[in-house]
Each structure stands twice: as C-alpha cells, then as structure tokens.
Design a protein around this motif. Structure first.
Motif, short mmCIF file in Angstrom:
data_model
loop_
_atom_site.label_atom_id
_atom_site.label_comp_id
_atom_site.label_asym_id
_atom_site.label_seq_id
_atom_site.Cartn_x
_atom_site.Cartn_y
_atom_site.Cartn_z
N GLY A 1 -2.62 -5.61 0.03
CA GLY A 1 -3.36 -4.82 -0.94
C GLY A 1 -4.87 -4.91 -0.74
N GLY A 2 -5.54 -3.80 -0.67
CA GLY A 2 -6.98 -3.75 -0.53
C GLY A 2 -7.50 -3.91 0.89
N MET A 3 -6.61 -4.09 1.86
CA MET A 3 -7.04 -4.25 3.25
C MET A 3 -7.19 -2.90 3.92
SD MET A 3 -4.90 -7.21 5.09
CE MET A 3 -5.02 -8.90 4.61
N LYS A 4 -8.00 -2.90 4.95
CA LYS A 4 -8.08 -1.75 5.83
C LYS A 4 -7.10 -2.00 6.96
CE LYS A 4 -12.86 -0.87 4.75
NZ LYS A 4 -14.23 -0.97 5.17
N SER A 5 -6.72 -0.96 7.67
CA SER A 5 -5.69 -1.10 8.70
C SER A 5 -6.12 -2.05 9.82
CB SER A 5 -5.27 0.25 9.27
OG SER A 5 -6.36 0.91 9.83
N GLN B 1 0.93 1.03 9.27
CA GLN B 1 1.81 1.88 8.48
C GLN B 1 1.88 1.39 7.04
OE1 GLN B 1 5.30 1.39 10.91
NE2 GLN B 1 5.14 3.48 11.74
N ILE B 2 1.94 0.07 6.86
CA ILE B 2 2.02 -0.50 5.52
C ILE B 2 0.76 -0.16 4.73
CG2 ILE B 2 2.09 -2.65 4.22
CD1 ILE B 2 3.83 -3.78 6.52
N VAL B 3 -0.40 -0.35 5.33
CA VAL B 3 -1.66 -0.06 4.64
C VAL B 3 -1.74 1.42 4.28
CG1 VAL B 3 -4.17 0.02 4.93
CG2 VAL B 3 -2.90 -2.00 5.65
N LYS B 4 -1.30 2.30 5.20
CA LYS B 4 -1.32 3.74 4.90
C LYS B 4 -0.39 4.07 3.73
CE LYS B 4 -0.66 8.31 6.94
NZ LYS B 4 -0.32 8.85 5.66
N LYS B 5 0.80 3.47 3.71
CA LYS B 5 1.73 3.73 2.62
C LYS B 5 1.20 3.20 1.30
CE LYS B 5 6.03 4.39 5.09
NZ LYS B 5 7.47 4.21 5.03
N LEU B 6 0.53 2.05 1.32
CA LEU B 6 -0.06 1.52 0.09
C LEU B 6 -1.17 2.43 -0.42
CD1 LEU B 6 -0.23 -2.31 0.84
CD2 LEU B 6 1.28 -1.15 -0.79
N ARG B 7 -1.98 2.98 0.49
CA ARG B 7 -3.02 3.92 0.07
C ARG B 7 -2.41 5.19 -0.53
NH1 ARG B 7 -6.46 3.65 5.11
NH2 ARG B 7 -7.50 1.66 4.88
N ASP B 8 -1.36 5.69 0.11
CA ASP B 8 -0.67 6.87 -0.42
C ASP B 8 -0.10 6.58 -1.80
OD1 ASP B 8 -1.25 8.16 1.95
OD2 ASP B 8 0.76 7.93 2.79
N GLU C 1 -1.25 4.60 -4.05
CA GLU C 1 -2.30 4.53 -5.06
C GLU C 1 -2.62 5.91 -5.62
OE1 GLU C 1 -5.68 2.70 -3.28
OE2 GLU C 1 -4.70 0.76 -3.05
N VAL C 2 -2.51 6.93 -4.78
CA VAL C 2 -2.88 8.29 -5.17
C VAL C 2 -1.76 9.00 -5.93
CG1 VAL C 2 -3.57 10.55 -4.27
CG2 VAL C 2 -4.46 8.46 -3.23
N MET C 3 -0.52 8.72 -5.57
CA MET C 3 0.61 9.46 -6.14
C MET C 3 0.73 9.37 -7.66
SD MET C 3 3.62 8.95 -3.39
CE MET C 3 3.29 9.07 -1.65
N PRO C 4 0.58 8.20 -8.29
CA PRO C 4 0.70 8.17 -9.76
C PRO C 4 -0.35 9.04 -10.45
CG PRO C 4 0.91 5.96 -8.89
CD PRO C 4 0.50 6.85 -7.74
#
Length: 71
Positions: free
Chosen positions: A52-56, A12-19, A21-24
C-alpha cells in the motif's frame, strides 16, 4: 469450477491497488472491486498491508531485496 492460481508481479499488484482506490469513488462496491481485480478479500488486504502506498519501482526493489535476503 476452481480458478487457476496466478502469481502477480509487484508491478501488477501496485497497479491493481491503484485501480482499487479509484473504483469505490466511481460507485463500485468492495465486492465488485474484488471481482474486477480477480482476487479474494484476504489477498487484497495482504497486498494493501505489504504494498500500500508504494510505487511500482519501490515494490520491484522490495521483491529483489527479499530474494537476496532469502539467499
């Protein structure tokens, strides 16, 4: 009103970090991003430093290894 504390899985953390990155790039401010992710700035910074930078799959394995080391 206080928010209920949640525990997030590494996936969940990795998914939220990826999201996040796109939002700004879509014109969202940092405050809006944090509100949508439902986390504080301190939590977000801590997650970025740790995951940061990890895959799930990598994040899940890291969590497993930390559990083994704690035993």
């Amino acid at each position: 009103m206080t928010k209920k504390r949640r525990r997030h899985t590494p996936e969940q953390i990795v998914k939220k970090l990826r999201d996040a990155e796109v939002m700004p790039n879509a014109g969202k401010s940092m405050e809006e991003v944090l509100e949508m992710l439902e986390v504080s700035e301190a939590t977000f910074d801590r997650w970025q430093n740790r995951f940061g930078g990890m895959k799930s799959e990598e994040a899940k394995r890291l969590k497993e290894l930390e559990g083994e080391n704690a035993r």
